[in-house]
Design an enzyme around this catalytic site. Structure first.
Site, mmCIF file in Angstrom:
data_model
loop_
_atom_site.group_PDB
_atom_site.id
_atom_site.type_symbol
_atom_site.label_atom_id
_atom_site.label_comp_id
_atom_site.label_asym_id
_atom_site.label_seq_id
_atom_site.Cartn_x
_atom_site.Cartn_y
_atom_site.Cartn_z
ATOM 1 C CD1 TRP A 184 -0.077 -5.765 -3.602
ATOM 2 C CD2 TRP A 184 0.165 -6.482 -1.494
ATOM 3 N NE1 TRP A 184 0.510 -7.010 -3.641
ATOM 4 C CE2 TRP A 184 0.663 -7.471 -2.362
ATOM 5 C CE3 TRP A 184 0.221 -6.712 -0.123
ATOM 6 C CZ2 TRP A 184 1.201 -8.668 -1.908
ATOM 7 C CZ3 TRP A 184 0.755 -7.900 0.332
ATOM 8 C CH2 TRP A 184 1.240 -8.867 -0.555
ATOM 9 C CE LYS A 213 13.694 -11.189 -10.639
ATOM 10 N NZ LYS A 213 14.632 -10.857 -9.602
ATOM 11 C CD GLU A 216 17.152 -13.163 -8.802
ATOM 12 O OE1 GLU A 216 16.558 -13.581 -7.788
ATOM 13 O OE2 GLU A 216 16.863 -12.075 -9.333
ATOM 14 C CG HIS A 254 20.314 -37.017 -4.281
ATOM 15 N ND1 HIS A 254 20.796 -38.235 -3.861
ATOM 16 C CD2 HIS A 254 21.402 -36.272 -4.597
ATOM 17 C CE1 HIS A 254 22.121 -38.212 -3.899
ATOM 18 N NE2 HIS A 254 22.514 -37.037 -4.350
ATOM 19 C CG ASN A 284 1.623 0.266 4.093
ATOM 20 O OD1 ASN A 284 1.385 -0.932 3.995
ATOM 21 N ND2 ASN A 284 2.790 0.789 3.773
ATOM 22 N N GLY A 285 -0.374 -1.730 6.138
ATOM 23 C CA GLY A 285 0.032 -2.666 7.189
ATOM 24 C C GLY A 285 -1.112 -3.592 7.545
ATOM 25 C CE LYS A 289 11.512 -2.635 -6.491
ATOM 26 N NZ LYS A 289 12.235 -3.753 -7.093
ATOM 27 N NE ARG A 318 4.673 1.829 -1.029
ATOM 28 C CZ ARG A 318 5.502 1.895 -0.005
ATOM 29 N NH1 ARG A 318 6.676 2.453 -0.169
ATOM 30 N NH2 ARG A 318 5.177 1.431 1.175
ATOM 31 C CD GLU A 374 9.986 -11.770 -9.321
ATOM 32 O OE1 GLU A 374 9.380 -11.308 -8.349
ATOM 33 O OE2 GLU A 374 11.211 -11.621 -9.468
ATOM 34 C CB CYS A 415 -0.879 0.046 1.239
ATOM 35 S SG CYS A 415 -1.876 -1.421 1.454
HETATM 36 C C1 F6R Z 1 11.994 -10.472 -6.637
HETATM 37 C C2 F6R Z 1 11.947 -9.388 -5.659
HETATM 38 C C3 F6R Z 1 11.632 -9.744 -4.251
HETATM 39 C C4 F6R Z 1 12.439 -8.861 -3.280
HETATM 40 C C5 F6R Z 1 12.016 -9.151 -1.835
HETATM 41 C C6 F6R Z 1 12.852 -8.356 -0.849
HETATM 42 O O1 F6R Z 1 12.323 -9.989 -7.909
HETATM 43 O O2 F6R Z 1 12.132 -8.247 -5.978
HETATM 44 O O3 F6R Z 1 11.850 -11.099 -4.002
HETATM 45 O O4 F6R Z 1 13.791 -9.137 -3.468
HETATM 46 O O5 F6R Z 1 10.675 -8.830 -1.658
HETATM 47 O O6 F6R Z 1 12.693 -6.978 -1.021
HETATM 48 P P1 F6R Z 1 13.750 -5.968 -0.446
HETATM 49 O O7 F6R Z 1 15.028 -6.199 -1.163
HETATM 50 O O8 F6R Z 1 13.167 -4.614 -0.687
HETATM 51 O O9 F6R Z 1 13.899 -6.283 1.031
#
Ligand code: F6R
Length: 612
Positions: free
Chosen positions: A74, A488, A484, A507, A98-99, A607, A27, A491, A2
């Site tokens: 959100w 990627k 990673e 395994h 927010n929260g 975000k 965000r 998501e 949010c």
């Molecule tokens: C994936 C991504 C998330 C963030 C995670 C941590 O592409 O961006 O997995 O890495 O939410 O966020 P931060 O780095 O802001 O603590």
């Protein structure tokens, strides 16, 4: 997550609030709303989906008023539909939040007994009714808000506005960030300084437990006992930066392309390239620089992509500095009751510096008397402000929800820290330090070369589009990189992807391999390349379709004609995790673009994850 905006202004604020909300779009959100007070009338417009829908609503039915609050939501409690969008009202009270209010069920039951009717499924609505209940019992707005805040448990950033006072917003913070912007004859509230950039760069960050009375010409801040408290006003550097896509189709692509520059920029902060030495620059308590020689153990805590940067660094710290490393996802670490080493360092990695789980891990370590260090991209963030040593990444604002340039900048800082630790602990001599630093300095150049391979990677991305599953394999630092890659792809494209340490395949997961299964293998030619080749052969023998990311020597020695190869330049081993990140990012990006998903704001993602 949010986003909150508030303005006590001297001009009509609804369009200004929507503009500020746009700066918080990155965000992640699924509905939005704005409320204003005009005369003594409180009114609002809300809409599901993107801000354009809210704008359309406002164009059709404008909101007058020089004071207002706005929100991008959100969804946590209740579906992302208009009735759940903020601001929430209770007679003369409007609230954005927010929260998560953890005790909302109990409060809701009490308020319903008192006669309040709820019109949403949100936890937030209890706050509006609680404040209204205070007003009903004869409290003034400020006192009613304080009384309500004291009853809330959980994480919240709040803005409360009153139909009876067109010169008052109450702000409160306990967890998610909230910044007050100081103008001339106008005051602002925002989830971050970026939102307030068009208005002011004079910012005060509320601390946990703070609440504030914000009026057109004044701001008063109080602590949780109601005593006035001073908080510094600072000039925000982040706020001056404008956020746009340039001529790229998506923020993510722009951010992928920025990597050679921001990796170089970040490395320059931690390395003296002229002397070929590590020169760590600490933005925290510079009087107490970090001394790795005194450490017995390092524990790294982070979430998502930042966690995977830490996972790569585990190999580096253990190999180059002989420093044992524990690495945890913050959501597990915070409740695991980990015994902490007496001479331990706790390192937190976070792009936003506001991730709730990572912050909770930090608080746990703080209570255990640990020395705290942070790698953050947002220098003014809570995690940065709560740590003894702070090593910023110089990636600039990262807007695409999927982290790209922040990740490679985190890796750049971590590589410099690991080499620095090796030097301090006597495991890296001067000649090796110089060699490693010179090798690090090559990362931007190689990253630039890889960008030229975009067309080729795009075609491979098209072959992955519409597959149901994809596996990623790697060994050593390429194992977290494989994770990673899978993250990627998941998501961005919503294709199910999983990563395994290549040697672990036999395994169990090898049972998944058939002619339909693409397997991305990340394998620069290194000490254990042959081992990875054996694992690839196991896949090929079962019909798996291999995409091999390797260099010239690797391609020759793999001898797998059936594999599709992303041919990387030959490069020193220390920089492979940084540079090999680019093809995996581009592969996921192009797969997703081909499938038509929302690359910059993938479904269900935020975000900055400021809730648990
Ligand atoms: C994936 C991504 C998330 C963030 C995670 C941590 O592409 O961006 O997995 O890495 O939410 O966020 P931060 O780095 O802001 O603590």
């Amino acid at each position: 997550m949010c986003g909150i905006v508030g303005i006590v202004g001297a001009r009509p604020v609804a369009p200004l609030i929507v503009d500020a909300l746009k700066r918080l779009e990155y965000r992640g959100y699924d509905s939005a709303g704005v409320a204003t007070v005009e005369g003594s009338t409180l009114d609002r417009r809300r809409a599901e989906g993107k801000l354009v829908n809210l704008e359309e609503r406002l164009n059709g039915s404008p909101l007058a008023g020089n004071i207002g609050i706005g929100h991008t939501r959100w969804a946590t409690h209740g579906a992302p539909v208009e009735v759940n969008a903020h601001p929430h009202f209770s007679s003369e009270v409007a609230v954005v939040h927010n929260g998560i209010i953890e005790n909302f069920r109990e409060l809701r039951a009490l308020l319903e007994e008192e006669g309040f009717t709820f019109s949403s499924q949100t936890d937030t609505e209890v706050v509006a009714h609680l404040v209204a209940s205070g007003l009903k019992s004869g409290l003034a707005p400020k006192e009613a808000a304080f009384a309500a805040i004291k009853q809330l448990r959980g994480a919240f950033a709040l803005a409360v506005m009153f139909g009876t006072d067109a010169n008052l917003i109450i702000a409160a913070r306990n967890g998610p960030p909230l910044a007050i912007g100081h103008g001339d004859g106008e005051m602002y509230l925002g989830s971050d300084a970026v939102a307030l950039a068009p208005f002011t760069n004079r910012i005060t960050y509320l601390e946990d437990g703070d609440w504030a009375v914000v009026r057109r010409d004044s701001v008063e801040i109080f602590d949780e006992t109601g005593n006035t408290i001073d908080r510094v006003q600072q000039t925000s550097i982040g706020s001056a930066l404008m956020v746009d896509k340039g001529n790229h189709r998506h923020f993510m692509l722009k951010e992928i392309y920025e990597q050679p520059e921001v990796i170089g920029h970040t490395l320059a902060n931690y390395v003296d390239f002229n002397a070929s030495r590590i020169a760590l620059r600490d933005m925290g308590d510079t009087a107490n620089p970090l001394d790795f020689a005194k450490l017995d153990r390092l524990n790294i805590t982070a979430c998502g992509t930042a966690y995977l940067a830490g996972y790569v660094a585990k190999y580096w710290f253990e190999r180059h500095a002989r420093l044992p490393v524990d690495i945890d996802v913050a959501s597990e670490f915070r409740y695991r009751e980990v015994p902490m080493a007496a001479n331990g360092l706790s390192l937190f990695i976070s792009q936003s510096g506001e991730t709730a789980d990572t912050l909770a891990g930090l608080k746990y370590c703080e209570a255990a008397g640990q020395h705290l260090a942070a790698i953050v991209n947002v220098r003014e963030s809570t995690i940065a402000r709560s740590s003894h040593n702070v090593f910023p990444t110089l990636a600039g604002p990262e807007i695409g929800v999927a982290s790209t340039k922040a990740f490679t900048c985190q890796l750049s800082v971590l590589a410099a820290l690991a080499i620095g630790a090796g030097v301090q602990r006597g495991h890296i001599d001067e000649a090796s330090e110089q060699r490693l630093v010179e090798e690090l300095s090559e990362a931007p150049r190689y990253a630039n070369e890889v960008l030229k391979m975009e067309n080729e990677i795009r075609k491979l991305g098209h072959t992955l589009a519409h597959k149901e599953h994809v596996l990623y394999l790697g060994r050593d630092t390429n194992y977290p990189l494989a994770m990673e890659g899978a993250l990627k792809l998941k998501e961005l494209s919503y294709i199910h992807a999983e990563a395994y340490a290549a040697g672990e395949l036999k395994h169990g997961p090898i049972a998944l391999i058939d002619e339909e299964m693409p397997v991305v293998v990340i394998a620069p030619h290194d000490r254990i390349f042959e081992k990875t080749v054996s694992n690839m052969q196991e896949v090929a023998a079962r019909g798996g379709k291999i995409i091999l990311i390797t260099d010239e020597r690797g391609a020759q020695e793999a001898g797998m004609e059936e594999a599709q190869v992303i041919l990387m330049p030959n490069m020193p081993e220390i920089i492979t995790p940084i540079v090999y990140s680019l093809p995996i990012q581009m592969l996921a990006y192009h797969t997703a673009v081909h499938m038509g998903t929302d690359v910059d704001q993938p479904r269900n993602l935020a975000k900055s994850v400021t809730v648990e």
